[in-house]
Design a protein around this motif. Structure first.
Motif, short mmCIF file in Angstrom:
data_model
loop_
_atom_site.label_atom_id
_atom_site.label_comp_id
_atom_site.label_asym_id
_atom_site.label_seq_id
_atom_site.Cartn_x
_atom_site.Cartn_y
_atom_site.Cartn_z
N ASP A 171 -15.32 24.40 6.10
CA ASP A 171 -16.00 23.61 7.38
C ASP A 171 -16.75 22.59 7.33
N GLN A 172 -17.36 22.23 6.15
CA GLN A 172 -18.01 20.94 5.86
C GLN A 172 -16.95 19.96 5.86
N ALA A 173 -15.88 20.25 4.89
CA ALA A 173 -14.76 19.13 5.03
C ALA A 173 -14.51 18.86 6.34
N ARG A 174 -14.31 19.69 7.29
CA ARG A 174 -13.80 19.47 8.61
C ARG A 174 -14.83 18.43 9.18
N ARG A 175 -16.19 18.59 9.18
CA ARG A 175 -17.13 17.76 9.66
C ARG A 175 -17.12 16.26 8.99
N GLN A 176 -16.50 16.25 7.86
CA GLN A 176 -16.41 14.91 7.15
C GLN A 176 -15.16 14.49 7.05
N LEU A 177 -14.09 15.22 7.83
CA LEU A 177 -12.78 14.76 8.14
C LEU A 177 -12.14 14.60 6.48
N GLY A 178 -12.55 15.67 5.72
CA GLY A 178 -11.83 15.66 4.56
C GLY A 178 -11.98 14.65 3.57
N TYR A 179 -12.94 13.66 3.64
CA TYR A 179 -13.63 12.68 2.63
C TYR A 179 -14.66 13.55 2.02
N GLY A 180 -15.09 12.62 0.99
CA GLY A 180 -16.28 13.30 0.07
C GLY A 180 -15.64 14.13 -1.05
N GLU A 181 -16.70 14.82 -1.67
CA GLU A 181 -16.36 15.68 -2.80
C GLU A 181 -17.10 17.09 -2.40
N TYR A 182 -16.21 18.01 -2.92
CA TYR A 182 -16.59 19.45 -2.60
C TYR A 182 -16.67 20.04 -4.00
N HIS A 183 -17.71 20.63 -4.31
CA HIS A 183 -17.78 21.65 -5.75
C HIS A 183 -18.28 22.92 -5.46
N MET A 184 -17.84 23.71 -6.04
CA MET A 184 -18.47 25.23 -5.96
C MET A 184 -18.87 25.66 -7.66
N VAL A 185 -20.26 25.82 -7.69
CA VAL A 185 -20.88 25.85 -8.97
C VAL A 185 -21.36 27.42 -8.97
N ILE A 186 -20.83 27.97 -10.19
CA ILE A 186 -21.13 29.53 -10.29
C ILE A 186 -22.09 29.81 -11.39
N VAL A 187 -23.11 30.36 -11.27
CA VAL A 187 -23.76 30.96 -12.32
C VAL A 187 -23.82 32.55 -12.57
N THR A 188 -23.25 33.04 -13.55
CA THR A 188 -22.72 34.36 -13.60
C THR A 188 -22.81 35.01 -15.25
N ASP A 189 -23.37 36.33 -15.38
CA ASP A 189 -23.35 36.80 -16.58
C ASP A 189 -22.50 37.93 -16.85
N GLY A 190 -21.52 38.05 -15.95
CA GLY A 190 -20.67 39.27 -16.13
C GLY A 190 -19.32 39.09 -15.23
#
Length: 263
Positions: A171-190
């Motif tokens: 959804d954010q990429a739509r608002r930025q017309l696909g420009y920019g950077e997109y990161h998914m950061v996960i902190v997990t112990d299992g």
């Protein structure tokens, strides 16, 4: 007599013709019944994917949500914070619980995220699964406060979290017309509740988008569904310092990640 015979012959001809037509209609009818249900069947979700990311805007209201051009190249981070029951343990975290150590490390990390970047938060814990902060440029302190409210007491629905993060970033990429950077950061112990489903979800994200998936595995083995060498970034952390360093490394690698839209 000849006229009578002719009339009788014509009558037989028309009766035979009508009979042939009826037989032809009966023969054709079953074919229509076989075709119609196939045409009305719903399109599978996988086939709806157009191969374009982000998907094109669909209506005028979406057009109104497009950000000004000077914000199109901004970075975007969605943090997935694991609040499963095992985060109440003290393994690998000194005399503190793992969740306390992770909360402190993520709080420091949030202050290091570039000021103009967008930051979102997804949590699963004792209170349930939720997007605790939408992806925006909001106050970092609000983000930290949301992290500090995490109370361990949940299973590990990582697949659901990855899918939700993908939706936020798309959804954010739509608002930025696909420009920019997109990161998914996960902190997990299992491990995920359903590791095979998590692998499929990760593969779909990587195939459809330029989203970079980074995971800090806190006090767990490297053989995790989120560890796909060459495709995802995975850092194993067996103590609080390694956890902090792993998060900072993600930002450092982001600095050198120049061509994120090439996938």
């Amino acid at each position: 007599m000849k006229k009578i015979l002719c009339l009788f012959g014509l009558a037989l001809f028309f009766l035979n013709a009508c009979s042939d037509d009826n037989q032809q209609r009966k023969a054709a009818a079953p074919q229509k019944k076989q075709v119609a249900p196939q045409q009305q069947a719903p399109t599978p979700l996988e086939q709806k994917h157009t191969g374009i990311w982000p998907p094109p805007l669909e209506n005028e209201q979406d057009q109104e949500n497009i950000l000004p051009a000077d914000q199109w190249t901004r970075k975007n981070y969605v943090m997935i914070f694991d609040g499963s029951g095992s985060m109440a343990d003290q393994r690998c975290s000194g005399n503190k619980t793992k969740v306390s150590v992770a909360q402190e490390a993520v709080a420091d990390w949030a202050q290091s995220v570039p000021e103009d970047a967008h930051l979102g938060l997804i949590v699963f814990d004792q209170k349930g699964f939720a997007v605790r902060q939408q992806l925006d440029q909001g106050d970092r302190q609000t983000f930290v406060q949301q992290v500090q409210t995490v109370v361990p007491g949940s299973t590990t629905p990582l697949t659901q979290a990855v899918q939700a993060a993908y939706e936020l970033l798309t959804d954010q990429a739509r608002r930025q017309l696909g420009y920019g950077e997109y990161h998914m950061v996960i902190v997990t112990d299992g491990a995920a509740n359903l590791p095979e489903e998590l692998t499929r979800a990760v593969n779909a994200v990587l195939a459809r988008s330029p989203i970079l998936i980074s995971t800090i595995g806190f006090c767990i083995a490297t053989t995790h569904s989120l560890n796909q060498p060459g495709r995802t970034i995975y850092k194993a952390a067996d103590n609080p310092e390694a956890l902090r360093q792993g998060l900072q490394d993600i930002l450092a690698e982001s600095e050198s990640f120049d061509d994120v839209t090439d996938f």
